[in-house]
Design an enzyme around this catalytic site. Structure first.
Site, PDB file in Angstrom:
ATOM      1  N   ASP A 465       0.821  -1.215   0.000  1.00  0.00           N
ATOM      2  CA  ASP A 465       0.000   0.000   0.000  1.00  0.00           C
ATOM      3  C   ASP A 465       0.850   1.256   0.000  1.00  0.00           C
ATOM      4  O   ASP A 465       0.468   2.263  -0.589  1.00  0.00           O
ATOM      5  CB  ASP A 465      -0.941   0.004   1.218  1.00  0.00           C
ATOM      6  CG  ASP A 465      -2.168  -0.842   0.929  1.00  0.00           C
ATOM      7  OD1 ASP A 465      -2.752  -0.691  -0.151  1.00  0.00           O
ATOM      8  OD2 ASP A 465      -2.514  -1.676   1.784  1.00  0.00           O
ATOM      9  N   CYS A 512       6.360  -6.086   6.068  1.00  0.00           N
ATOM     10  CA  CYS A 512       5.500  -7.254   5.826  1.00  0.00           C
ATOM     11  C   CYS A 512       4.848  -7.204   4.448  1.00  0.00           C
ATOM     12  O   CYS A 512       4.060  -8.072   4.103  1.00  0.00           O
ATOM     13  CB  CYS A 512       4.452  -7.407   6.920  1.00  0.00           C
ATOM     14  SG  CYS A 512       3.257  -6.070   6.964  1.00  0.00           S
TER      15      CYS A 512
END
Ligand code: PEP
Ligand code: MG
Length: 578
Positions: A465, A512
């Site tokens: 993102d 992550c």
């Protein structure tokens, strides 16, 4: 049939050779056949049975919608669906079509749906016009009931099937793809999709080759065609000749051999040449993924994407059901950290039971993740209580997605306190000192880390993102996939800034996002100072191999120079040379 090749985005490496299984959304393609006169009454009965079954499902959903923890929108959504179900155009007119034209129920229903949708498209009021999506959803429910089972692909794991199946679809949602976990599928290809869409992420977690963004593959492929997917190079070959097949079989064997050689690293420590220890954690979507996590010897779970527990179902998982799932993971990891991320629903991750956010004008910028949870406090509290209760059985920590504002952090911590208070009242055990961390995946949070450092105990950088929002590139849209560039200097500087700021503040920081699982990026991230990686278990050993051959001191000097560069080509070149 003549052989041909198509090029798309390589999203999950490896070679798959198998037969095409075409998959489409129920309403896009239904069979059309003519009935014999004597079959008509039974067909009408079949249609009525399907209506009755959907009616019963909606009644059950309505009861569920009233329960504490359900989003307020769910009740409204169920009522709208129930209303359309009784609309004579959907409930009665198909029967007339079946009778008069002797057509099958599915086809009659879709004809009526098209008529009703066309009527709604003519409405000026945009709110009412959008209700056409509800009509389609109701029709999909009836179609599923007519098929006698929910939408499912392929064959169940363990079922006898000697031929490998390759799913070919125009598009697959993350909810569709997660179903592959219980099915035996050799690979998949889609016309749409980007490299870090959640559909691609699930493909990597399944460790099956996949190519997306092929544009017009589906109409060119027929059911059962023999196809090859090269998920490393992003190539799809249809109807290959024997020579090409042999070449790819050989490549597949070589890849398998390479993979099995990596197994020797399972018990090796992830320590660099200059003796720096690195923590390698795993990303999971479902509790069953733990088996793979343990097989590769991960140091813990760095990201449990809990939203997958909410998909492919009509009702929400209750607090107890969630608790069971989280506890299972906590127990299985036997004291190793288990980072449970709170619900990150929205954008490309949708869940039928959660309703109306799907119609947001721009879902990636809308009521996603923590924004949704704070707007639905009962639902959020139920999840927090479930995670807290599971914390009694292992080293659980809470990770909160999509935070950007200080007040969101404060509000979230307030909710966690409230959930703890409720559990104390119920005399439930949990870890009072549970660590709470935040995802850094919005550029604003990467640039203004103050409140994160002040209020939280750890950070995890969500590069998927972070890249999407920094470059304004929809990660699911193949038409702009060439602009989704993890090595853009702005992206690299943001990531390095977060790692270095966190380290100065002595706050644990992990990555992550998909970057952490890409062995071509391992040295770059090590050079930025990263010491905690979280990725799909299938990538963990390849990343470990990079780590054991790296020297962080040397990398750090080179990466400092690289971070000052502006020229994309030079940056790429330097990353390759690291
Ligand atoms: C990320 O954004 O990098 C991330 C790990 O979260 P998700 O891919 O689930 O959005
Ligand atoms: Mg994210």
């Amino acid at each position: 049939m003549a052989s041909f090749a198509l090029h798309g985005l390589a999203v999950s490496p490896g070679i798959a050779i198998g037969h095409a299984h075409l998959v489409s959304h129920a309403t896009l393609e239904v069979a059309h056949y003519t009935l014999r006169e004597r079959e008509v009454p039974r067909e009408i009965e079949r249609f009525e049975e399907a209506l009755a079954s959907v009616r019963a499902d909606l009644a059950a959903l309505r009861a569920e919608a009233g329960a504490p923890g359900s989003p307020t929108e769910l009740a409204a959504l169920v009522n709208v669906h129930a209303m359309f179900l009784e609309d004579p155009l959907l409930a009665e007119a198909p029967k007339t079509l079946i009778r008069e034209r002797r057509c099958n129920a599915e086809w009659a229903l879709v004809q009526q749906m098209n008529e009703l949708v066309a009527q709604f498209e003519d409405i000026d009021d945009s709110y009412l016009r959008e209700r056409k999506h509800d009509i389609v959803q109701v029709v999909e429910r009836i179609l599923r009931a007519l098929m006698g089972k929910p939408r499912k692909f392929g064959r169940k794991a363990g079922e006898k099937e000697e031929r490998e199946l390759i799913v070919v679809a125009h598009d697959l949602s993350p909810a569709d793809t997660i179903q592959f976990k219980n099915l035996k599928i050799a690979g998949f290809v889609t016309d749409l999709g980007g490299a870090t869409s959640h559909t691609a992420i699930v493909a990597r977690s399944l460790a099956i080759p996949a190519v997306v963004g092929l544009h017009h593959a589906r109409p060119l492929i027929r059911e059962d065609d023999l196809i090859i997917i090269d998920g490393t190079r992003g190539v799809l070959i249809v109807a290959p000749d024997e020579r090409v097949l042999e070449e790819y079989r050989l490549r597949r064997r070589e890849l398998e051999l390479e993979r099995s050689k990596l197994k020797r690293l399972i018990t090796a420590r992830a320590t660099t040449l200059d003796d720096v220890d690195v923590t390698l954690m795993a990303n999971i979507e479902l509790p069953q993924d733990i088996e793979q996590v343990k097989k590769v010897g991960a140091d813990g779970v760095g990201l449990f994407r809990t939203e997958f527990l909410f998909m492919n179902r009509d009702t929400l998982p209750s607090e107890d059901e969630q608790y069971e799932a989280y506890r299972q993971v906590a127990r299985a990891m036997g004291g190793k950290p288990v980072t449970i991320r709170t619900l990150d629903i929205g954008a490309d991750k949708t869940a039928g039971a959660l309703g109306a956010y799907r119609q947001a004008p721009n879902p990636a910028l809308g009521l996603r993740a923590i924004r949704y949870c704070l707007a639905e406090p009962q639902l959020f509290l139920a999840q927090l209580r479930a995670i807290l209760r599971a914390s009694h059985f292992g080293k659980v920590q809470i990770l909160v997605p999509m935070l950007a504002h200080a007040h969101e952090i404060e509000q979230t911590l307030g909710m966690i306190e409230l959930a703890k208070h409720e559990l104390r009242e119920r005399r439930c055990k949990f870890d009072e000192a549970i660590a709470v961390g935040g995802m850094i995946e919005i550029p604003a949070s990467a640039l203004a880390l103050g409140p994160f450092l002040k209020h939280l105990q750890f950070l995890s950088i969500g590069t998927n993102d972070l890249i999407q929002y920094t470059l304004a590139i929809d990660r699911t849209d193949e038409s702009v996939a060439h602009l989704y560039d993890p090595l853009h200097p702005a992206v690299l500087r943001l990531i390095a800034h977060v790692i270095q700021t966190a380290q100065k503040a002595e706050m644990p920081v992990a990555v992550c996002g998909e970057l952490a699982g890409d062995p071509a990026m391992t040295r770059l991230l090590l050079g930025m100072g990263l010491r905690q990686f979280s990725m799909h278990p299938a990538q963990l050993l390849a990343v470990k191999q990079q780590i054991v051959m790296a020297d962080t001191e040397q990398l750090s000097a080179k990466v400092t120079r690289l971070l000052r560069m502006e020229e994309p080509e030079r940056i790429r070149e330097q990353v390759e040379r690291l």
